[in-house]
Design a protein around this motif. Structure first.
Motif, PDB file in Angstrom:
ATOM      1  N   PRO A   1       0.811  -1.223   0.000  1.00  0.00           N
ATOM      2  CA  PRO A   1       0.000   0.000   0.000  1.00  0.00           C
ATOM      3  C   PRO A   1       0.843   1.272   0.000  1.00  0.00           C
ATOM      4  CG  PRO A   1      -0.853  -1.581   1.595  1.00  0.00           C
ATOM      5  CD  PRO A   1       0.448  -2.126   1.104  1.00  0.00           C
ATOM      6  N   ASP A   2       0.354   2.267  -0.716  1.00  0.00           N
ATOM      7  CA  ASP A   2       0.972   3.599  -0.779  1.00  0.00           C
ATOM      8  C   ASP A   2       2.346   3.604  -1.444  1.00  0.00           C
ATOM      9  OD1 ASP A   2      -1.262   4.583   0.648  1.00  0.00           O
ATOM     10  OD2 ASP A   2      -0.301   4.088   2.550  1.00  0.00           O
ATOM     11  N   THR A   3       2.649   2.550  -2.204  1.00  0.00           N
ATOM     12  CA  THR A   3       3.917   2.498  -2.940  1.00  0.00           C
ATOM     13  C   THR A   3       3.642   1.954  -4.339  1.00  0.00           C
ATOM     14  OG1 THR A   3       4.562   0.185  -2.474  1.00  0.00           O
ATOM     15  CG2 THR A   3       5.040   1.830  -0.768  1.00  0.00           C
ATOM     16  N   SER A   4       4.679   1.898  -5.151  1.00  0.00           N
ATOM     17  CA  SER A   4       4.587   1.256  -6.471  1.00  0.00           C
ATOM     18  C   SER A   4       5.318  -0.086  -6.454  1.00  0.00           C
ATOM     19  CB  SER A   4       5.182   2.174  -7.544  1.00  0.00           C
ATOM     20  OG  SER A   4       6.527   2.506  -7.222  1.00  0.00           O
ATOM     21  N   LEU A   5       5.343  -0.728  -5.282  1.00  0.00           N
ATOM     22  CA  LEU A   5       6.059  -1.994  -5.121  1.00  0.00           C
ATOM     23  C   LEU A   5       5.090  -3.175  -5.066  1.00  0.00           C
ATOM     24  CD1 LEU A   5       8.642  -0.954  -2.371  1.00  0.00           C
ATOM     25  CD2 LEU A   5       9.061  -1.155  -4.838  1.00  0.00           C
ATOM     26  N   LEU A   6       5.545  -4.312  -5.593  1.00  0.00           N
ATOM     27  CA  LEU A   6       4.839  -5.581  -5.482  1.00  0.00           C
ATOM     28  C   LEU A   6       5.750  -6.579  -4.786  1.00  0.00           C
ATOM     29  CD1 LEU A   6       3.475  -5.922  -9.154  1.00  0.00           C
ATOM     30  CD2 LEU A   6       2.260  -4.961  -7.186  1.00  0.00           C
ATOM     31  N   VAL A   7       5.146  -7.510  -4.059  1.00  0.00           N
ATOM     32  CA  VAL A   7       5.895  -8.601  -3.424  1.00  0.00           C
ATOM     33  C   VAL A   7       5.327  -9.908  -3.950  1.00  0.00           C
ATOM     34  CG1 VAL A   7       6.602  -9.677  -1.266  1.00  0.00           C
ATOM     35  CG2 VAL A   7       6.207  -7.217  -1.350  1.00  0.00           C
ATOM     36  N   THR A   8       6.201 -10.816  -4.383  1.00  0.00           N
ATOM     37  CA  THR A   8       5.750 -12.122  -4.872  1.00  0.00           C
ATOM     38  C   THR A   8       6.458 -13.245  -4.124  1.00  0.00           C
ATOM     39  OG1 THR A   8       7.427 -12.267  -6.636  1.00  0.00           O
ATOM     40  CG2 THR A   8       5.328 -11.205  -7.194  1.00  0.00           C
ATOM     41  N   SER A   9       5.830 -14.415  -4.149  1.00  0.00           N
ATOM     42  CA  SER A   9       6.433 -15.623  -3.578  1.00  0.00           C
ATOM     43  C   SER A   9       6.051 -16.808  -4.443  1.00  0.00           C
ATOM     44  CB  SER A   9       5.963 -15.838  -2.134  1.00  0.00           C
ATOM     45  OG  SER A   9       4.555 -16.080  -2.102  1.00  0.00           O
ATOM     46  N   GLY A  10       6.812 -17.858  -4.325  1.00  0.00           N
ATOM     47  CA  GLY A  10       6.538 -19.068  -5.097  1.00  0.00           C
ATOM     48  C   GLY A  10       7.674 -20.063  -4.961  1.00  0.00           C
ATOM     49  N   PRO A  11       7.433 -21.307  -5.373  1.00  0.00           N
ATOM     50  CA  PRO A  11       8.465 -22.337  -5.276  1.00  0.00           C
ATOM     51  C   PRO A  11       9.747 -21.903  -5.984  1.00  0.00           C
ATOM     52  CG  PRO A  11       6.349 -23.247  -5.994  1.00  0.00           C
ATOM     53  CD  PRO A  11       6.217 -21.770  -6.037  1.00  0.00           C
ATOM     54  N   PRO A  12      10.926 -22.446  -5.579  1.00  0.00           N
ATOM     55  CA  PRO A  12      11.072 -23.667  -4.779  1.00  0.00           C
ATOM     56  C   PRO A  12      11.316 -23.446  -3.298  1.00  0.00           C
ATOM     57  CG  PRO A  12      13.161 -23.128  -5.796  1.00  0.00           C
ATOM     58  CD  PRO A  12      12.199 -22.056  -6.223  1.00  0.00           C
ATOM     59  N   ASP A  13      11.265 -22.204  -2.781  1.00  0.00           N
ATOM     60  CA  ASP A  13      11.526 -21.977  -1.357  1.00  0.00           C
ATOM     61  C   ASP A  13      10.621 -20.859  -0.854  1.00  0.00           C
ATOM     62  OD1 ASP A  13      12.699 -19.534  -2.183  1.00  0.00           O
ATOM     63  OD2 ASP A  13      14.649 -20.484  -2.426  1.00  0.00           O
ATOM     64  N   SER A  14      10.895 -20.379   0.352  1.00  0.00           N
ATOM     65  CA  SER A  14      10.002 -19.387   0.954  1.00  0.00           C
ATOM     66  C   SER A  14      10.566 -17.969   0.888  1.00  0.00           C
ATOM     67  CB  SER A  14       9.715 -19.765   2.413  1.00  0.00           C
ATOM     68  OG  SER A  14      10.908 -19.817   3.164  1.00  0.00           O
ATOM     69  N   SER A  15      11.496 -17.713  -0.008  1.00  0.00           N
ATOM     70  CA  SER A  15      12.000 -16.355  -0.183  1.00  0.00           C
ATOM     71  C   SER A  15      10.978 -15.497  -0.926  1.00  0.00           C
ATOM     72  CB  SER A  15      13.332 -16.366  -0.937  1.00  0.00           C
ATOM     73  OG  SER A  15      13.153 -16.877  -2.251  1.00  0.00           O
ATOM     74  N   LEU A  16      11.152 -14.164  -0.848  1.00  0.00           N
ATOM     75  CA  LEU A  16      10.264 -13.216  -1.509  1.00  0.00           C
ATOM     76  C   LEU A  16      11.020 -12.438  -2.564  1.00  0.00           C
ATOM     77  CD1 LEU A  16       8.505 -11.589   1.601  1.00  0.00           C
ATOM     78  CD2 LEU A  16       7.909 -13.731   0.443  1.00  0.00           C
ATOM     79  N   GLN A  17      10.304 -12.003  -3.585  1.00  0.00           N
ATOM     80  CA  GLN A  17      10.873 -11.129  -4.604  1.00  0.00           C
ATOM     81  C   GLN A  17      10.127  -9.797  -4.548  1.00  0.00           C
ATOM     82  OE1 GLN A  17      10.046 -14.562  -5.431  1.00  0.00           O
ATOM     83  NE2 GLN A  17      12.144 -14.781  -4.693  1.00  0.00           N
ATOM     84  N   ILE A  18      10.894  -8.699  -4.539  1.00  0.00           N
ATOM     85  CA  ILE A  18      10.329  -7.356  -4.521  1.00  0.00           C
ATOM     86  C   ILE A  18      10.441  -6.771  -5.922  1.00  0.00           C
ATOM     87  CG2 ILE A  18      10.322  -5.108  -3.364  1.00  0.00           C
ATOM     88  CD1 ILE A  18       9.944  -7.471  -1.478  1.00  0.00           C
ATOM     89  N   TRP A  19       9.356  -6.168  -6.401  1.00  0.00           N
ATOM     90  CA  TRP A  19       9.291  -5.634  -7.760  1.00  0.00           C
ATOM     91  C   TRP A  19       8.889  -4.165  -7.730  1.00  0.00           C
ATOM     92  CZ3 TRP A  19      10.205  -9.215 -11.777  1.00  0.00           C
ATOM     93  CH2 TRP A  19      10.230 -10.559 -11.379  1.00  0.00           C
ATOM     94  N   GLN A  20       9.431  -3.412  -8.665  1.00  0.00           N
ATOM     95  CA  GLN A  20       9.090  -2.003  -8.825  1.00  0.00           C
ATOM     96  C   GLN A  20       8.245  -1.837 -10.081  1.00  0.00           C
ATOM     97  OE1 GLN A  20      10.346   1.056  -7.008  1.00  0.00           O
ATOM     98  NE2 GLN A  20       8.562   1.798  -8.147  1.00  0.00           N
ATOM     99  N   VAL A  21       7.033  -1.304  -9.907  1.00  0.00           N
ATOM    100  CA  VAL A  21       6.203  -0.966 -11.057  1.00  0.00           C
ATOM    101  C   VAL A  21       6.690   0.384 -11.559  1.00  0.00           C
ATOM    102  CG1 VAL A  21       3.886  -0.512 -11.896  1.00  0.00           C
ATOM    103  CG2 VAL A  21       4.255  -2.254 -10.135  1.00  0.00           C
ATOM    104  N   SER A  22       7.161   0.423 -12.783  1.00  0.00           N
ATOM    105  CA  SER A  22       7.828   1.618 -13.299  1.00  0.00           C
ATOM    106  C   SER A  22       6.868   2.790 -13.462  1.00  0.00           C
ATOM    107  CB  SER A  22       8.495   1.303 -14.641  1.00  0.00           C
ATOM    108  OG  SER A  22       9.474   0.297 -14.470  1.00  0.00           O
ATOM    109  N   ALA A  23       7.462   3.965 -13.643  1.00  0.00           N
ATOM    110  CA  ALA A  23       6.681   5.188 -13.828  1.00  0.00           C
ATOM    111  C   ALA A  23       5.895   5.128 -15.130  1.00  0.00           C
ATOM    112  CB  ALA A  23       7.619   6.396 -13.822  1.00  0.00           C
ATOM    113  N   GLU A  24       5.042   6.135 -15.352  1.00  0.00           N
ATOM    114  CA  GLU A  24       4.129   6.132 -16.498  1.00  0.00           C
ATOM    115  C   GLU A  24       4.848   6.084 -17.847  1.00  0.00           C
ATOM    116  OE1 GLU A  24       1.498   9.400 -16.172  1.00  0.00           O
ATOM    117  OE2 GLU A  24       0.582   8.716 -14.301  1.00  0.00           O
ATOM    118  N   ASP A  25       6.096   6.571 -17.893  1.00  0.00           N
ATOM    119  CA  ASP A  25       6.802   6.597 -19.174  1.00  0.00           C
ATOM    120  C   ASP A  25       7.521   5.291 -19.463  1.00  0.00           C
ATOM    121  OD1 ASP A  25       8.608   6.830 -17.156  1.00  0.00           O
ATOM    122  OD2 ASP A  25       9.815   8.424 -18.096  1.00  0.00           O
TER     123      ASP A  25
END
Length: 396
Positions: free
Chosen positions: A112-136
């Motif tokens: 919330p209140d950011t342009s970030l996404l967090v994802t998870s998935g196999p093969p382990d329990s680590s997380l990936q942080i993603w930046q949704v880019s600006a409008e351009d």
């Protein structure tokens, strides 16, 4: 042998004709049942549907190929405007930006209140942080990875996000590796002191200090991040049948109710629904048995959710190709079988067809403002937006 083959072919043709007749009947019936029904086809099926900043929708693939798309979609105008806006010629989702994950995406949350996404998935329990880019820019790019405590070789992590003192992510695959991490600095705010390795099916922030954890076997735990040793539980879901997989959803309390009064819906793979209050999770407010089949894929896609804008209503999916909507306001503690107020069958009848196995619903979510509008996705890549007619159900 030829006679047997001809007989089997004839039976197959009869089945196809019956399926086509049922699909035609549903298509005609849908004109009466739906206020709006939009169907779309994704390049690959998704098991996540997440509302993001600016009323956008995020989806992601879960294939094992090593190249799964993460997409941010701009919904059709029907989901963005008020009810009385006249003709709306554009009826499709538009891809605003996207990226690729080298692992299946089983969990995705917007911070919330950011342009970030967090994802998870196999093969382990680590997380990936993603930046949704600006409008351009049209790129969703990976920013960092969060490695979980005791996470090596563990199942994929369940995740929840909040922006309180800072953007946080709650994550874990088992009770003994639950933690709260500050997204941008990746510093741990909380690490569970539990020695129990029960697998988690879901977790949630009740507020910025309180966590609710649901184990696959049906136990509920409450934790306070200010007291790492404070894990309260295990409180089994009342009346929980053994041998079933459970998931949960946290709702909002009734209007004008105490902010701590939050209903929790616990759904089992056997179709049992138990409603409890987070303040008294050892007691139950109501229980019922949904009229659903045994899930075809175990409990992999089991999902329950409260309607954010429709008091007392919830939806369940993951059993077959349908989504069931229930009005729980009149339920009691008897555990009796209840009828849904609406069943969305569009993924069963609205697809391209031709396959022996009907698609399975993999995810659903409610529109955050529109009372009776839901989004649902299925294993054939279909993505539906639907709004049932109010007279077809009591809710709303």
């Amino acid at each position: 042998m030829e006679a047997v083959g001809a007989e089997e072919e004839e039976e197959g043709l009869e089945e196809e004709e019956e399926e086509e007749a049922a699909a035609d009947e549903w298509l005609l019936e849908s004109l009466r049942l739906y206020e709006g029904l939009h169907t779309f086809e994704l390049q690959a099926p998704t098991r996540v549907i997440e509302w993001a900043r600016g009323n956008r929708v995020c989806v992601a693939g879960y294939g094992q190929s090593g190249s799964n798309e993460i997409l941010q979609l701009l919904p059709p105008p029907a989901l963005q405007v008020k009810e009385t806006q006249g003709l709306r010629p554009e009826r499709d989702f538009k891809v605003e930006c996207g990226g690729f994950s080298n692992r299946p995406v089983h969990g995705l949350k917007h911070v919330p209140d950011t342009s970030l996404l967090v994802t998870s998935g196999p093969p382990d329990s680590s997380l990936q942080i993603w930046q949704v880019s600006a409008e351009d820019s049209d790129v969703i790019k990976p920013v960092s990875t969060v490695t979980a405590e005791n996470g090596t070789g563990q199942p994929w992590a369940k995740i929840a996000t909040i922006s309180a003192r800072a953007p946080w992510v709650l994550h874990g695959s088992r009770l003994d590796n639950v933690q709260v991490t500050e997204v941008e600095s990746r510093k741990n705010v909380y690490v569970s002191a539990s020695k129990t390795s029960e697998e988690l099916s879901g977790l949630a922030f009740l507020d910025c200090n309180t966590l609710l954890l649901c184990c696959s076997k049906g136990e509920l735990y409450v934790a306070d991040i200010r007291q790492p040793q404070s894990l309260s539980g295990a409180v089994s879901v009342p009346l929980a049948p053994h041998g079933k997989h459970w998931c949960m959803a946290v709702g909002r309390g009734p209007r004008d109710s105490d902010s701590s009064s939050q209903p929790v819906a616990c759904l089992s793979s056997g179709g049992h629904l138990v409603l409890t209050d987070v303040r008294k999770s050892s007691e139950f407010l109501a229980s019922a048995k949904c009229r659903v089949p045994s899930p075809r894929s175990g409990a992999e896609f089991l999902c329950v959710s409260w309607a954010p804008a429709l008091e007392g209503c919830l939806a369940v999916s993951g059993f077959d190709g349908t989504v069931h909507v229930y009005d729980a306001q009149s339920w009691d503690s008897s555990g009796r079988e209840v009828e849904p107020i609406f069943v969305h069958k569009g993924h069963v009848f609205g697809g391209p067809g031709g396959g022996r196995d009907p698609p399975q619903v993999t995810a659903h979510t409610w529109h955050p403002q529109k009372q009776r509008t839901l989004l649902s996705a299925a294993s054939d890549g279909s993505l539906h937006v639907w709004d049932w007619v109010q007279s077809c159900g009591k809710c709303g």
